[in-house]
Design a protein around this motif. Structure first.
Motif, PDB file in Angstrom:
ATOM      1  N   ILE A 540     -69.568-133.398  -7.096  1.00 45.13           N
ATOM      2  CA  ILE A 540     -70.963-133.782  -7.251  1.00 45.13           C
ATOM      3  C   ILE A 540     -71.723-133.260  -6.041  1.00 45.13           C
ATOM      4  O   ILE A 540     -71.133-132.961  -4.990  1.00 45.13           O
ATOM      5  N   SER A 541     -73.037-133.151  -6.172  1.00 44.48           N
ATOM      6  CA  SER A 541     -73.865-132.668  -5.071  1.00 44.48           C
ATOM      7  C   SER A 541     -74.326-133.822  -4.208  1.00 44.48           C
ATOM      8  O   SER A 541     -74.615-134.917  -4.697  1.00 44.48           O
ATOM      9  N   LEU A 542     -74.434-133.561  -2.911  1.00 46.86           N
ATOM     10  CA  LEU A 542     -74.939-134.562  -1.980  1.00 46.86           C
ATOM     11  C   LEU A 542     -76.456-134.654  -2.022  1.00 46.86           C
ATOM     12  O   LEU A 542     -77.038-135.599  -1.504  1.00 46.86           O
ATOM     13  N   ALA A 543     -77.100-133.656  -2.615  1.00 51.14           N
ATOM     14  CA  ALA A 543     -78.560-133.660  -2.706  1.00 51.14           C
ATOM     15  C   ALA A 543     -78.977-133.027  -4.022  1.00 51.14           C
ATOM     16  O   ALA A 543     -78.272-132.192  -4.590  1.00 51.14           O
ATOM     17  N   ASP A 544     -80.125-133.430  -4.541  1.00 50.84           N
ATOM     18  CA  ASP A 544     -80.647-132.894  -5.789  1.00 50.84           C
ATOM     19  C   ASP A 544     -81.366-131.570  -5.554  1.00 50.84           C
ATOM     20  O   ASP A 544     -81.971-131.338  -4.506  1.00 50.84           O
ATOM     21  N   ASN A 545     -81.310-130.709  -6.576  1.00 49.40           N
ATOM     22  CA  ASN A 545     -82.103-129.477  -6.623  1.00 49.40           C
ATOM     23  C   ASN A 545     -81.945-128.608  -5.378  1.00 49.40           C
ATOM     24  O   ASN A 545     -82.924-128.161  -4.777  1.00 49.40           O
ATOM     25  N   VAL A 546     -80.702-128.391  -4.983  1.00 42.85           N
ATOM     26  CA  VAL A 546     -80.417-127.472  -3.878  1.00 42.85           C
ATOM     27  C   VAL A 546     -80.367-126.057  -4.433  1.00 42.85           C
ATOM     28  O   VAL A 546     -79.864-125.819  -5.527  1.00 42.85           O
ATOM     29  N   SER A 547     -80.885-125.090  -3.693  1.00 40.41           N
ATOM     30  CA  SER A 547     -80.835-123.703  -4.156  1.00 40.41           C
ATOM     31  C   SER A 547     -79.393-123.295  -4.391  1.00 40.41           C
ATOM     32  O   SER A 547     -78.481-123.720  -3.682  1.00 40.41           O
ATOM     33  N   SER A 548     -79.179-122.446  -5.412  1.00 40.09           N
ATOM     34  CA  SER A 548     -77.812-122.070  -5.784  1.00 40.09           C
ATOM     35  C   SER A 548     -77.106-121.316  -4.677  1.00 40.09           C
ATOM     36  O   SER A 548     -75.878-121.314  -4.597  1.00 40.09           O
ATOM     37  N   ALA A 549     -77.863-120.666  -3.784  1.00 38.53           N
ATOM     38  CA  ALA A 549     -77.237-119.922  -2.685  1.00 38.53           C
ATOM     39  C   ALA A 549     -76.503-120.847  -1.722  1.00 38.53           C
ATOM     40  O   ALA A 549     -75.506-120.475  -1.108  1.00 38.53           O
ATOM     41  N   ASN A 550     -76.995-122.099  -1.591  1.00 37.66           N
ATOM     42  CA  ASN A 550     -76.395-123.042  -0.639  1.00 37.66           C
ATOM     43  C   ASN A 550     -75.713-124.216  -1.317  1.00 37.66           C
ATOM     44  O   ASN A 550     -75.195-125.109  -0.648  1.00 37.66           O
ATOM     45  N   ASN A 551     -75.697-124.237  -2.641  1.00 38.23           N
ATOM     46  CA  ASN A 551     -75.201-125.410  -3.355  1.00 38.23           C
ATOM     47  C   ASN A 551     -73.739-125.697  -3.056  1.00 38.23           C
ATOM     48  O   ASN A 551     -73.309-126.851  -3.034  1.00 38.23           O
ATOM     49  N   GLN A 552     -72.952-124.644  -2.807  1.00 42.88           N
ATOM     50  CA  GLN A 552     -71.521-124.851  -2.569  1.00 42.88           C
ATOM     51  C   GLN A 552     -71.262-125.696  -1.328  1.00 42.88           C
ATOM     52  O   GLN A 552     -70.250-126.398  -1.245  1.00 42.88           O
ATOM     53  N   TYR A 553     -72.178-125.673  -0.366  1.00 40.71           N
ATOM     54  CA  TYR A 553     -71.963-126.422   0.869  1.00 40.71           C
ATOM     55  C   TYR A 553     -72.317-127.905   0.723  1.00 40.71           C
ATOM     56  O   TYR A 553     -72.054-128.699   1.621  1.00 40.71           O
ATOM     57  N   TYR A 554     -72.942-128.273  -0.425  1.00 36.24           N
ATOM     58  CA  TYR A 554     -73.326-129.660  -0.644  1.00 36.24           C
ATOM     59  C   TYR A 554     -72.385-130.373  -1.609  1.00 36.24           C
ATOM     60  O   TYR A 554     -72.641-131.491  -1.994  1.00 36.24           O
ATOM     61  N   GLN A 555     -71.308-129.708  -2.015  1.00 33.57           N
ATOM     62  CA  GLN A 555     -70.420-130.283  -3.021  1.00 33.57           C
ATOM     63  C   GLN A 555     -69.295-131.093  -2.379  1.00 33.57           C
ATOM     64  O   GLN A 555     -68.695-130.661  -1.388  1.00 33.57           O
ATOM     65  N   ILE A 556     -69.004-132.266  -2.945  1.00 39.91           N
ATOM     66  CA  ILE A 556     -67.823-133.023  -2.556  1.00 39.91           C
ATOM     67  C   ILE A 556     -67.086-133.445  -3.824  1.00 39.91           C
ATOM     68  O   ILE A 556     -67.696-133.620  -4.889  1.00 39.91           O
ATOM     69  N   ALA A 557     -65.779-133.603  -3.709  1.00 41.36           N
ATOM     70  CA  ALA A 557     -64.966-133.968  -4.869  1.00 41.36           C
ATOM     71  C   ALA A 557     -65.163-135.435  -5.221  1.00 41.36           C
ATOM     72  O   ALA A 557     -65.308-136.290  -4.340  1.00 41.36           O
ATOM     73  N   ASN A 558     -65.182-135.708  -6.539  1.00 40.85           N
ATOM     74  CA  ASN A 558     -65.264-137.111  -6.964  1.00 40.85           C
ATOM     75  C   ASN A 558     -64.168-137.494  -7.953  1.00 40.85           C
ATOM     76  O   ASN A 558     -64.023-138.668  -8.275  1.00 40.85           O
ATOM     77  N   SER A 559     -63.381-136.513  -8.453  1.00 38.19           N
ATOM     78  CA  SER A 559     -62.288-136.869  -9.367  1.00 38.19           C
ATOM     79  C   SER A 559     -61.375-135.674  -9.579  1.00 38.19           C
ATOM     80  O   SER A 559     -61.683-134.547  -9.181  1.00 38.19           O
ATOM     81  N   ASN A 560     -60.227-135.951 -10.237  1.00 41.49           N
ATOM     82  CA  ASN A 560     -59.305-134.911 -10.706  1.00 41.49           C
ATOM     83  C   ASN A 560     -59.410-134.758 -12.223  1.00 41.49           C
ATOM     84  O   ASN A 560     -58.440-134.430 -12.883  1.00 41.49           O
ATOM     85  N   ALA A 561     -60.592-134.965 -12.780  1.00 40.77           N
ATOM     86  CA  ALA A 561     -60.757-135.007 -14.236  1.00 40.77           C
ATOM     87  C   ALA A 561     -60.941-133.632 -14.865  1.00 40.77           C
ATOM     88  O   ALA A 561     -61.081-133.527 -16.090  1.00 40.77           O
ATOM     89  N   GLY A 562     -60.941-132.555 -14.065  1.00 38.83           N
ATOM     90  CA  GLY A 562     -61.190-131.227 -14.609  1.00 38.83           C
ATOM     91  C   GLY A 562     -60.029-130.693 -15.424  1.00 38.83           C
ATOM     92  O   GLY A 562     -58.864-130.984 -15.168  1.00 38.83           O
ATOM     93  N   LYS A 563     -60.371-129.897 -16.424  1.00 36.55           N
ATOM     94  CA  LYS A 563     -59.371-129.264 -17.290  1.00 36.55           C
ATOM     95  C   LYS A 563     -59.815-127.846 -17.610  1.00 36.55           C
ATOM     96  O   LYS A 563     -60.952-127.453 -17.324  1.00 36.55           O
ATOM     97  N   GLY A 564     -58.935-127.089 -18.248  1.00 34.81           N
ATOM     98  CA  GLY A 564     -59.308-125.745 -18.659  1.00 34.81           C
ATOM     99  C   GLY A 564     -58.138-125.004 -19.261  1.00 34.81           C
ATOM    100  O   GLY A 564     -57.017-125.514 -19.344  1.00 34.81           O
TER     101      GLY A 564
END
Length: 743
Positions: A540-564
């Motif tokens: 999830i993001s730590l802040a709303d509406n962050v530019s996509s260029a910097n969005n990766q630095y605002y991400q923190i994990a919240n679960s292991n629910a991902g699949k693919g």
């Protein structure tokens, strides 16, 4: 006359006795009821014998008498002996031979892997000269791998993106030890380069899936690099180009049992930036320097002690027009520092082969994101990452019969990382302890298997995993083989997303089928695969509406629910025979993949996965001109792109679409004026290469503003790039390499 008559009569009498005393030994030789041709049948300790014909039959006469031994021997079959008693009667003796099972003759398991090694017989690809002479690879192993099936064309980020996996899902090993900083530090949108000189390595195994239990912590694939044992002779090499200067000295002792070497290099893109119209606005052009050293010792028992160490630093600064209304310019600057040490020891003790090694990695990356308005600095956000990694591994191997092998061992990986981003600060420490066992079973020369398992414990996650792995190979006919591979693979989540310990290992299950034909200078491979992903990290993001260029630095994990999942087919064809003095290969990859991971709000085709990829590589050396010509071409279907942001604590797709198709034609020429000359004291190569010779304007993705109303394209730093260089070696005659490997 009477004397002569007596002599003739005596001779006739002796001949008559000899004829009557001869007996005939005959029979048929088979293998599983099939006649065997060219099997040698002899009476032991005599010159009497014969060879079987096309129907497996043999026949010969002998004057021997008494108890003897009849021996049956032939290539690829166990020698057998039968006692016979010769008593003046003809003898009929049939034999049913058994196949000689050996590591050399046994079918090789190749599902999921392509190998170039001086010890194996798998498809010979990506030897150092293959890398250097692949147009567009720029002498980098990782770039050359991009022309093999399964590897995606992702130009905006370093790493090997394999079969729907991210770049961090591929791990790289040197002499069995983990390399945690194979690529140089980079800024967003510009991929780092290989830090290691290709000439360090004599062979490699690239496994795009289903790899050995000896290796772990990689969801997608592994690249296993094997360093040179000893140089051929003492030598000094240097290279000169508008981009870099390099020098390398290797000293071999007189007994040819030990060597040491040092090397250094400096690179700067500034001159080329003035000559070409770059897409990237460099405030400071990429520049860097590096030094490395090595020693190698051959033991009295034929084992090796090897050491390699390197330090380097790189810098750059990139400016761009701001997409936000309150600023007009952004700039990101980088200072990266790396250190790597690798020590390995290989020795045979009786029936046991021991491989032990350790590596140490240090990496420091200082990034500064600065915004300006009318040349006035508005904000400065520093991001600092420092990491220390220690890897240690021990593997013991023993043959359990004439050909089958059992190996087992343990591995330790210790990570110590610190990250500072604005007001956020994080420390990450983890010790991954692993144990593994594996056996190569050779049932017959036509049927082999590899069965193993690996278990790991993470001190940070406080979790265990267990991953069984198995592979099977069967020779259908002389030239055709087929392989199957299955395995479970685990990997820790990326540490940059972890701010708590309430997570588990990520998991991927691999299923691979391959059929291959190798004959007379030609290789054909077909491979189908399916990968199932579970327990992927969701962020999830730590802040709303962050530019996509910097969005990766605002991400923190919240679960292991991902699949693919990722599934597809791959074709590979290499031909060195059809066209005189031309070596070429063609590859095609089809990939169908979807993931719900990181900040994806639901299952999407990953933005690094292209559905269709085609590569063509061709090389020809013209001896009369002492010149090699190399071409490569890549086409990949346009990848998806997304503008992913967080609103009210939920991830959403604000914009999405498909990039235009990627294509690039590359060309290089290698002129070797010393080819054909005898008693060489130096060897010189002139190189000219042009990447993307047609000037296609490829796009890797888009960066969006915080409000989503503006965007800019992520492009390669330059559309067409020209490289000119001269490489000189003193003390090494590489003429035969140049000719035989189509330099």
């Amino acid at each position: 006359m009477k004397t002569q008559s007596k002599i003739i009569s005596l001779l006739l009498f002796l001949v008559n006795i000899s004829i009557w005393s001869q007996i005939t030994i005959s029979g048929k030789v088979t293998y599983k009821n099939k006649a065997l041709k060219d099997i040698n049948v002899t009476l032991k300790d005599t010159y009497d014998g014969a060879t079987t014909d096309a129907n497996g039959n043999y026949s010969f006469t002998t004057t021997e008498t008494g108890d003897k031994t009849l021996v049956f021997s032939g290539q690829n079959y166990d020698e057998v002996e039968f006692p016979v008693k010769i008593e003046g009667k003809d003898i009929s003796m049939n034999a049913n031979l058994k196949e000689q099972i050996s590591e050399i003759n046994a079918v090789v398991i190749t599902a999921g892997s392509i190998e170039a090694s001086d010890k194996k017989r798998a498809t010979a690809l990506l030897t150092p000269l293959d890398v250097y002479t692949t147009a567009g690879a720029n002498g980098q192993i990782s770039s050359a791998l991009g022309y093999l099936p399964g590897v995606q064309k992702v130009g905006e980020s370093e790493g090997l993106f394999v079969r729907g996996g991210t770049g961090v899902e591929t791990k790289i090993f040197m002499d069995g030890n983990l390399v945690n900083n194979y690529f140089t530090n980079s800024v967003p949108g510009i991929a780092g380069r290989d830090r290691f000189n290709t000439s360090l390595f004599k062979g490699n195994v690239f496994s795009s899936g289903g790899y050995s239990a000896v290796y772990g912590q990689a969801l997608s694939s592994v690249l296993i690099l094997e360093s040179v044992d000893l140089p051929d002779t003492t030598s000094f090499d240097f290279g000169v180009s508008p981009i870099f200067l390099s020098a390398n000295y290797q000293k071999l002792n007189q007994e040819k049992t030990a060597s040491w070497g040092v090397a250094g290099g400096y690179s700067n893109l500034g001159l080329m930036g003035k000559l070409f119209n770059f897409n990237t606005d460099f405030d400071k052009y990429p520049q860097g320097y590096g030094f490395d050293g090595n020693f190698r010792i051959k033991t009295k028992k034929g084992g090796f002690i090897k050491y390699y160490g390197s330090v380097d630093e790189n810098k750059m600064a990139v400016g761009s027009e701001s997409l936000e209304p309150d600023s007009d310019k952004n700039m990101v600057s980088l200072k990266g520092q790396n250190m790597y040490h690798n020590l390995s020891y290989r020795e045979k003790f009786g029936k046991y082969l021991l491989n032990i090694g350790t590596s140490y990695t240090y990496n420091s990356s200082d990034l500064n994101f600065v915004t300006f308005k009318d040349n006035v600095e508005l904000s400065n956000t520093p991001i600092n990452n420092q990491s220390n990694y220690i890897n240690a591994k021990a593997v013991v191997e023993r043959k359990i019969n004439k050909a089958s092998v059992l190996r087992a061992g343990f591995e330790l990986n210790n990570a110590d990382e610190t990250m500072k981003y604005g007001t956020f600060e994080r420390d990450y420490k983890d010790l991954i302890s692993s144990a593994f066992a594996e056996t190569d079973l050779i049932f017959t020369n036509n049927l082999t298997a590899k069965i193993g398992a690996r278990t790991e414990h993470s001190s940070y996650l406080d979790k265990w995993n267990f991953s069984p792995r198995a592979a099977l190979a069967y020779r259908i006919s002389k030239d055709w083989t087929t392989s199957l591979a299955y395995g479970i693979f685990y990997q820790n989540p990326e540490s940059k997303y972890l701010y708590s310990k309430n997570f588990d290992f990520q998991r991927a299950d691999h299923y691979i089928f391959q059929i291959q034909k190798n004959s007379d200078g030609r290789s054909l491979r077909f491979e189908a695969f399916y990968k199932k992903y579970d327990d992927l990290i969701k962020t999830i993001s730590l802040a709303d509406n962050v530019s996509s260029a910097n969005n990766q630095y605002y991400q923190i994990a919240n679960s292991n629910a991902g699949k693919g999942f990722a599934k597809g087919i791959e074709l590979f064809w290499r031909d060195k025979k059809t066209f005189k003095d031309i070596d070429y290969w063609l590859t095609y990859s089809y990939l169908d993949s979807k993931r719900n991971f990181l900040n994806y709000p639901f299952s999407l085709a990953p933005n690094f996965a292209s559905k269709h990829t085609f590569n063509a590589v061709a090389k020809k050396f013209v001896m009369e001109w002492k010149t090699g010509f190399n071409l490569s071409y890549t086409y990949s279907k346009g990848r998806p792109y997304y503008d992913l942001v967080s609103e009210n604590g939920e991830n959403i797709v604000r914009h999405q679409g498909k990039l235009k198709d990627y294509s690039g034609l590359n060309f290089s020429i290698n002129y070797v004026p010393s080819v054909g000359k005898k008693d060489l004291k130096s060897f010189t190569v002139f190189v000219l290469s042009i990447n993307n010779i047609l000037g296609n304007k490829n796009i890797y993705g888009y960066n969006y503003s915080a409000d989503g109303n503006s965007r800019t394209a992520v492009r390669p730093p330059v559309n067409t790039f020209v490289f000119v260089g001269v490489f000189v070696s003193f003390g090494v005659d590489k003429t035969n390499d140049a000719i035989n490997n189509n330099l």
